[in-house]
Design an enzyme around this catalytic site. Structure first.
Site, PDB file in Angstrom:
ATOM      1  N   SER A   8       1.751  -3.322 -48.716  1.00 17.31           N
ATOM      2  CA  SER A   8       0.542  -3.409 -49.553  1.00 17.31           C
ATOM      3  C   SER A   8       0.516  -2.166 -50.438  1.00 17.31           C
ATOM      4  O   SER A   8       1.141  -1.151 -50.097  1.00 17.31           O
ATOM      5  CB  SER A   8      -0.686  -3.401 -48.635  1.00 17.31           C
ATOM      6  OG  SER A   8      -1.860  -3.171 -49.370  1.00 17.31           O
ATOM      7  N   TYR A  64      -5.152   0.084 -41.344  1.00 18.13           N
ATOM      8  CA  TYR A  64      -4.434  -0.784 -42.298  1.00 18.13           C
ATOM      9  C   TYR A  64      -3.487   0.064 -43.148  1.00 18.13           C
ATOM     10  O   TYR A  64      -2.286  -0.217 -43.251  1.00 18.13           O
ATOM     11  CB  TYR A  64      -5.439  -1.528 -43.192  1.00 18.13           C
ATOM     12  CG  TYR A  64      -4.783  -2.579 -44.090  1.00 18.13           C
ATOM     13  CD1 TYR A  64      -4.319  -3.767 -43.555  1.00 18.13           C
ATOM     14  CD2 TYR A  64      -4.631  -2.370 -45.461  1.00 18.13           C
ATOM     15  CE1 TYR A  64      -3.708  -4.734 -44.363  1.00 18.13           C
ATOM     16  CE2 TYR A  64      -4.034  -3.329 -46.277  1.00 18.13           C
ATOM     17  CZ  TYR A  64      -3.575  -4.513 -45.722  1.00 18.13           C
ATOM     18  OH  TYR A  64      -2.968  -5.462 -46.524  1.00 18.13           O
TER      19      TYR A  64
HETATM   20  N1  NAD Z   1      -4.435 -10.650 -49.870  1.00 18.57           N
HETATM   21  C1  NAD Z   1      -4.269  -9.406 -50.309  1.00 18.57           C
HETATM   22  O1  NAD Z   1      -5.029  -8.898 -51.154  1.00 18.57           O
HETATM   23  C2  NAD Z   1      -3.116  -8.598 -49.778  1.00 18.57           C
HETATM   24  C3  NAD Z   1      -2.774  -7.406 -50.457  1.00 18.57           C
HETATM   25  C4  NAD Z   1      -1.724  -6.639 -49.999  1.00 18.57           C
HETATM   26  C5  NAD Z   1      -1.010  -7.057 -48.899  1.00 18.57           C
HETATM   27  N2  NAD Z   1      -1.366  -8.193 -48.244  1.00 18.57           N
HETATM   28  C6  NAD Z   1      -0.570  -8.571 -47.058  1.00 18.57           C
HETATM   29  O2  NAD Z   1      -0.066  -9.871 -47.231  1.00 18.57           O
HETATM   30  C7  NAD Z   1       0.214 -10.439 -45.941  1.00 18.57           C
HETATM   31  C8  NAD Z   1      -0.329 -11.859 -45.880  1.00 18.57           C
HETATM   32  O3  NAD Z   1      -1.735 -11.802 -45.914  1.00 18.57           O
HETATM   33  P1  NAD Z   1      -2.631 -12.828 -46.740  1.00 18.57           P
HETATM   34  O4  NAD Z   1      -3.283 -12.056 -47.806  1.00 18.57           O
HETATM   35  O5  NAD Z   1      -1.886 -14.040 -47.068  1.00 18.57           O
HETATM   36  O6  NAD Z   1      -3.769 -13.110 -45.647  1.00 18.57           O
HETATM   37  P2  NAD Z   1      -4.191 -14.449 -44.866  1.00 18.57           P
HETATM   38  O7  NAD Z   1      -5.170 -13.993 -43.842  1.00 18.57           O
HETATM   39  O8  NAD Z   1      -4.592 -15.484 -45.845  1.00 18.57           O
HETATM   40  O9  NAD Z   1      -2.828 -14.899 -44.168  1.00 18.57           O
HETATM   41  C9  NAD Z   1      -2.294 -14.208 -43.066  1.00 18.57           C
HETATM   42  C10 NAD Z   1      -1.566 -15.182 -42.167  1.00 18.57           C
HETATM   43  O10 NAD Z   1      -1.072 -14.452 -41.026  1.00 18.57           O
HETATM   44  C11 NAD Z   1      -1.421 -15.172 -39.850  1.00 18.57           C
HETATM   45  N3  NAD Z   1      -1.514 -14.238 -38.713  1.00 18.57           N
HETATM   46  C12 NAD Z   1      -2.481 -13.320 -38.464  1.00 18.57           C
HETATM   47  N4  NAD Z   1      -2.229 -12.689 -37.316  1.00 18.57           N
HETATM   48  C13 NAD Z   1      -1.060 -13.199 -36.836  1.00 18.57           C
HETATM   49  C14 NAD Z   1      -0.283 -12.932 -35.679  1.00 18.57           C
HETATM   50  N5  NAD Z   1      -0.666 -12.035 -34.763  1.00 18.57           N
HETATM   51  N6  NAD Z   1       0.846 -13.642 -35.495  1.00 18.57           N
HETATM   52  C15 NAD Z   1       1.241 -14.604 -36.404  1.00 18.57           C
HETATM   53  N7  NAD Z   1       0.524 -14.888 -37.502  1.00 18.57           N
HETATM   54  C16 NAD Z   1      -0.607 -14.186 -37.725  1.00 18.57           C
HETATM   55  C17 NAD Z   1      -2.737 -15.844 -40.190  1.00 18.57           C
HETATM   56  O11 NAD Z   1      -3.038 -16.928 -39.334  1.00 18.57           O
HETATM   57  C18 NAD Z   1      -2.504 -16.262 -41.631  1.00 18.57           C
HETATM   58  O12 NAD Z   1      -1.899 -17.529 -41.724  1.00 18.57           O
HETATM   59  C19 NAD Z   1      -0.406  -9.487 -44.929  1.00 18.57           C
HETATM   60  O13 NAD Z   1       0.611  -8.676 -44.361  1.00 18.57           O
HETATM   61  C20 NAD Z   1      -1.349  -8.650 -45.766  1.00 18.57           C
HETATM   62  O14 NAD Z   1      -1.592  -7.371 -45.205  1.00 18.57           O
HETATM   63  C21 NAD Z   1      -2.395  -8.978 -48.664  1.00 18.57           C
END
Ligand code: NAD
Length: 295
Positions: free
Chosen positions: A144, A157
């Site tokens: 991130s 985080y």
């Molecule tokens: N959305 C943003 O703004 C953003 C920004 C930077 C980084 N990220 C990163 O992107 C990645 C994906 O996140 P997202 O934004 O799609 O969020 P999201 O919550 O929509 O998706 C996350 C997915 O991970 C799954 N998950 C959570 N805990 C888990 C576990 N213990 N084991 C297996 N699966 C698990 C959830 O069920 C979900 O399907 C993450 O690593 C997040 O930190 C997101």
């Protein structure tokens, strides 16, 4: 891009958000997709989407913080598709937010186990398999922009995401002589349900403290920013473009460059100050430069 058609990608947290968008993007290039996720209902919905798109896929219910779940996922993936060529270590959670002095310790454990150990277990399981077949392969870790500089009130985080950036750099050097290309994805805000990640907070990480008012305010602000974030499908296209260019750092929000520029400038200033210090200015270089060990 070199053809990915017929190759297989494993995507943790693939049931929705960024993981699902990458699954669709990679599937459109002809890859077989293994979706690993903790949320059974979301996985079932994702399977329907993949079926409608005619993408060969397998869904595995798993928790990235449990090493045995990774072993099970690897066995199931190999049984279904044979060799694995790509791991996207994508599953991640917000962790416990909190100001210094109001530590939600279980929130820290949750973030460390999912965001950091989940990535370590994933790589530890799949890198030997990808090394074993020797064909071109990819390890993509999702960090991130929060991993590029410290974000206040989001210690667990920001610390775990910074660790994922550093690990990717270390692994990229370790794997330089292999056919595995290593990347770290560092997005800013993307329109997903990351701000609701407590929906998947395992019972063993039940909160130990209530968030204070400043944390509530911050959580509301970041939820709004996520809701106004870029479309995950756009992010997926950008990732494919960056993989094609073999980029190690994959950025999706170029206007956030000031974050790393400011950090680099502050670090450079601090080195200048050390170089001017009579105490340490003449300290010799270590015999082994970082990252390189002479045989
Ligand atoms: N959305 C943003 O703004 C953003 C920004 C930077 C980084 N990220 C990163 O992107 C990645 C994906 O996140 P997202 O934004 O799609 O969020 P999201 O919550 O929509 O998706 C996350 C997915 O991970 C799954 N998950 C959570 N805990 C888990 C576990 N213990 N084991 C297996 N699966 C698990 C959830 O069920 C979900 O399907 C993450 O690593 C997040 O930190 C997101």
């Amino acid at each position: 891009m070199q053809s990915l058609s017929g190759k297989t990608a494993v995507i943790s947290g693939g049931a929705e958000g960024i993981g699902l968008a990458l699954a669709k993007g990679l599937g459109a290039l002809g890859m077989n997709i293994v979706l690993g996720d903790i949320e059974a209902k979301a996985l079932a919905r994702a399977q329907e989407i993949m079926t409608d798109l005619n993408i060969p896929h397998l869904a595995v219910e798993m928790d990235v913080s449990i090493r045995d779940d990774w072993q099970h996922t690897a066995r199931a993936a190999q049984e279904r598709f044979g060799d694995i060529h790509m791991l996207v270590n994508n599953a991640g959670v917000g962790g416990g937010m909190g100001a210094l002095g109001n530590l939600d310790e279980s929130g820290w454990r949750w973030a460390i186990d999912v965001n950091l150990m989940g990535v370590v277990y994933g790589a530890d399981t799949f890198v030997p398999l990808m090394k074993g077949h020797g064909e071109d392969a990819w390890l993509i870790n999702v960090a991130s922009m929060a991993g590029m500089a410290g974000v206040p009130l989001a210690g667990s985080y920001t610390a775990t995401k910074a660790a994922v950036v550093a690990l990717t750099e270390a692994w990229s050097t370790e794997l330089a002589d292999s056919a595995i290309h290593v990347s770290v994805l560092a997005p800013a805000f993307v329109k997903t349900r990351i701000h609701q990640s407590h929906r998947n907070r395992q019972a063993r990480y039940a909160p130990t403290t209530a968030p204070g008012p400043e944390v509530m305010k911050m959580a509301k602000g970041s939820a709004q920013a996520v809701e106004n974030g870029i479309d995950p499908e756009l992010l997926a296209k950008r990732v494919l473009e960056a993989l094609d260019a073999k980029e190690t750092y994959i950025f999706t929000h170029p206007k956030y460059r000031f974050v790393t520029d400011e950090r680099s400038a502050n670090i450079a200033k601090a080195f200048d100050s050390a170089a001017e210090s009579p105490l340490v200015a003449d300290v010799a270089e270590a015999p082994m430069a970082l990252g390189f060990v002479d045989s």
